[in-house]
Design a protein around this motif. Structure first.
Motif, PDB file in Angstrom:
ATOM      1  N   ALA A 123       0.865  -1.175   0.000  1.00 45.93           N
ATOM      2  CA  ALA A 123       0.000   0.000   0.000  1.00 45.93           C
ATOM      3  C   ALA A 123       0.898   1.220   0.000  1.00 45.93           C
ATOM      4  CB  ALA A 123      -0.924   0.016   1.210  1.00 45.93           C
ATOM      5  N   VAL A 124       0.421   2.288  -0.591  1.00 45.06           N
ATOM      6  CA  VAL A 124       1.184   3.530  -0.700  1.00 45.06           C
ATOM      7  C   VAL A 124       0.421   4.623   0.035  1.00 45.06           C
ATOM      8  CG1 VAL A 124       2.163   5.239  -2.266  1.00 45.06           C
ATOM      9  CG2 VAL A 124       2.140   2.813  -2.928  1.00 45.06           C
ATOM     10  N   GLU A 125       1.015   5.138   1.090  1.00 41.05           N
ATOM     11  CA  GLU A 125       0.408   6.219   1.872  1.00 41.05           C
ATOM     12  C   GLU A 125       0.969   7.543   1.373  1.00 41.05           C
ATOM     13  OE1 GLU A 125      -2.090   7.867   4.313  1.00 41.05           O
ATOM     14  OE2 GLU A 125      -1.758   5.773   4.861  1.00 41.05           O
ATOM     15  N   ARG A 126       0.090   8.378   0.832  1.00 42.79           N
ATOM     16  CA  ARG A 126       0.475   9.707   0.375  1.00 42.79           C
ATOM     17  C   ARG A 126      -0.122  10.759   1.306  1.00 42.79           C
ATOM     18  NH1 ARG A 126       2.475  10.146  -4.978  1.00 42.79           N
ATOM     19  NH2 ARG A 126       2.618   8.128  -6.057  1.00 42.79           N
ATOM     20  N   LEU A 190       3.731   0.595   2.762  1.00 41.57           N
ATOM     21  CA  LEU A 190       3.366  -0.503   3.649  1.00 41.57           C
ATOM     22  C   LEU A 190       3.504  -1.816   2.896  1.00 41.57           C
ATOM     23  CD1 LEU A 190       0.324   1.509   4.721  1.00 41.57           C
ATOM     24  CD2 LEU A 190       1.905   0.656   6.434  1.00 41.57           C
ATOM     25  N   ALA A 191       4.069  -2.811   3.550  1.00 42.98           N
ATOM     26  CA  ALA A 191       4.270  -4.124   2.931  1.00 42.98           C
ATOM     27  C   ALA A 191       3.684  -5.192   3.837  1.00 42.98           C
ATOM     28  CB  ALA A 191       5.757  -4.377   2.695  1.00 42.98           C
ATOM     29  N   PHE A 215      12.905   0.810   7.894  1.00 39.33           N
ATOM     30  CA  PHE A 215      11.881  -0.219   8.066  1.00 39.33           C
ATOM     31  C   PHE A 215      11.534  -0.364   9.542  1.00 39.33           C
ATOM     32  CE2 PHE A 215      13.830  -1.184   4.082  1.00 39.33           C
ATOM     33  CZ  PHE A 215      12.851  -1.777   3.296  1.00 39.33           C
ATOM     34  N   THR A 216      10.252  -0.493   9.844  1.00 41.11           N
ATOM     35  CA  THR A 216       9.822  -0.772  11.199  1.00 41.11           C
ATOM     36  C   THR A 216       8.468  -1.461  11.147  1.00 41.11           C
ATOM     37  OG1 THR A 216       9.585   0.185  13.415  1.00 41.11           O
ATOM     38  CG2 THR A 216       8.664   1.447  11.583  1.00 41.11           C
ATOM     39  N   GLU A 225       6.239  -0.998   7.903  1.00 38.07           N
ATOM     40  CA  GLU A 225       6.052   0.419   7.612  1.00 38.07           C
ATOM     41  C   GLU A 225       7.396   0.970   7.161  1.00 38.07           C
ATOM     42  OE1 GLU A 225       3.814   2.223  11.004  1.00 38.07           O
ATOM     43  OE2 GLU A 225       3.751   0.126  11.650  1.00 38.07           O
ATOM     44  N   ILE A 226       7.417   1.540   5.966  1.00 32.39           N
ATOM     45  CA  ILE A 226       8.665   1.892   5.304  1.00 32.39           C
ATOM     46  C   ILE A 226       8.684   3.388   5.013  1.00 32.39           C
ATOM     47  CG2 ILE A 226      10.136   1.407   3.319  1.00 32.39           C
ATOM     48  CD1 ILE A 226       8.296  -1.269   3.121  1.00 32.39           C
ATOM     49  N   SER A 227       9.708   4.072   5.527  1.00 32.36           N
ATOM     50  CA  SER A 227       9.848   5.516   5.362  1.00 32.36           C
ATOM     51  C   SER A 227      11.156   5.829   4.655  1.00 32.36           C
ATOM     52  CB  SER A 227       9.821   6.204   6.726  1.00 32.36           C
ATOM     53  OG  SER A 227       8.660   5.869   7.457  1.00 32.36           O
TER      54      SER A 227
END
Length: 311
Positions: A123-126, A190-191, A215-216, A225-227
């Motif tokens: 998923a892609v959080e914008r 998000l993965a 990654f966390t 959750e990837i930033s």
């Protein structure tokens, strides 16, 4: 999660008086039913009246902050998306600062995880909302979201309607910049994997793509959750504190999951909830009661009591 002793440690054993409280939300400040207890509401308000700033520091996006928007005072700011966004809760959760995950980096992460963990969905959080792949689990997702392969969601020409969060930041005079965030930058990738152990998935991702991004995890499922590189709760909190002249030793922090560890180790005084993940318990020396037993309020009350006695 591990059930640590429900007997809280005493209030901060530091000679420095706390000036800021930084608390995670889910599994920490919020009860399991996602509510804030009356006791916690009273404790937060009392801390603010005593001159102690309160920052909510969460993995949640700005649009999920309504549960606490009435309980932040003074500055009105919260740190969201694991440090990728600072939002103004006094202004409807609008984004005032963003640390994006570059599109090309996100694509490289997708490619690496697809190869290392077949079956992963994304998923892609914008800044304006979330978009996701057809296989991604329907966890409180936006019904208006675009559903497509991650590569399309991260394509250079991907366009979504501007959401309510896309109108900020504003300039110091209060006039909106025009346009702000017109391309809705990515703030989090998000993965999800349907079979892998959550901690094993996190370790694998850091091994194959840890040089690309941060990654966390905070979910009980295998959801990463990837930033952007270097983006974390700790980094953004440190920036907000520096702007206020607040040193790490003047901060008391609370958390329960791996995405809280950097913040807890940065803060001068840190508490793991009784319901915390084993890695959080290992990273902190102090404990408080569980989220359902108002562990954050327990410590705040003791801080205020100790401060009153010192006066």
């Amino acid at each position: 999660m591990t059930d640590a002793s429900a007997t809280p440690s005493r209030g901060p054993d530091t000679a420095v008086a706390p000036r800021l409280i930084a608390t995670d939300l889910d599994g920490t400040l919020l009860h399991d039913d996602k509510t804030v207890s009356d006791r916690t509401i009273a404790a937060l308000a009392a801390a603010e009246r005593a001159g102690i700033e309160v920052f909510f520091v969460t993995g949640r996006p700005a649009r999920w902050m309504g549960v606490v928007s009435d309980h932040v005072h003074g500055h009105g700011l919260a740190i969201c998306a694991n440090g990728a966004a600072v939002v103004d809760l006094h202004r409807g959760g609008r984004i005032v600062e963003v640390s994006p995950l570059e599109r090309t980096v996100a694509l490289a992460v997708v490619d690496a995880l697809r190869g290392a963990a077949p079956g992963t969905s994304f998923a892609v959080e914008r800044t304006g909302g979330i978009h996701y792949e057809p296989q991604y689990p329907p966890l409180l997702l936006d019904p208006a979201a675009v559903v497509a392969p991650a590569e399309k969601l991260l394509a250079e020409d991907f366009v979504t309607p501007l959401g309510p969060e896309a109108s900020l930041p504003e300039d110091p005079a209060g006039a909106p910049e025009a346009p702000a965030f017109p391309d809705q930058p990515v703030i989090k990738l998000l993965a999800h994997h349907p079979e892998l152990d959550p901690d094993a998935f996190l370790a694998l991702a850091r091994t194959v793509a840890g040089d690309l991004a941060s990654f966390t995890r905070s979910s009980p499922t295998a959801l990463l959750e990837i930033s952007g590189p270097g983006v974390s709760k700790a980094g953004t909190l440190a920036h907000c504190c520096a702007e206020r002249g607040i040193a790490p030793e003047e901060v008391v922090a609370f958390g329960d999951m791996p995405n809280d560890i950097e913040m807890l180790t940065w803060a001068g005084t840190a508490y793991a909830m009784a319901n915390a993940h084993p890695d959080v318990l290992a990273a902190t020396a102090r404990r408080t009661a569980s989220n359902n037993d108002d562990g954050v309020a327990v410590v705040i009350e003791r801080i205020l009591q100790d401060g009153h006695r010192q006066r």
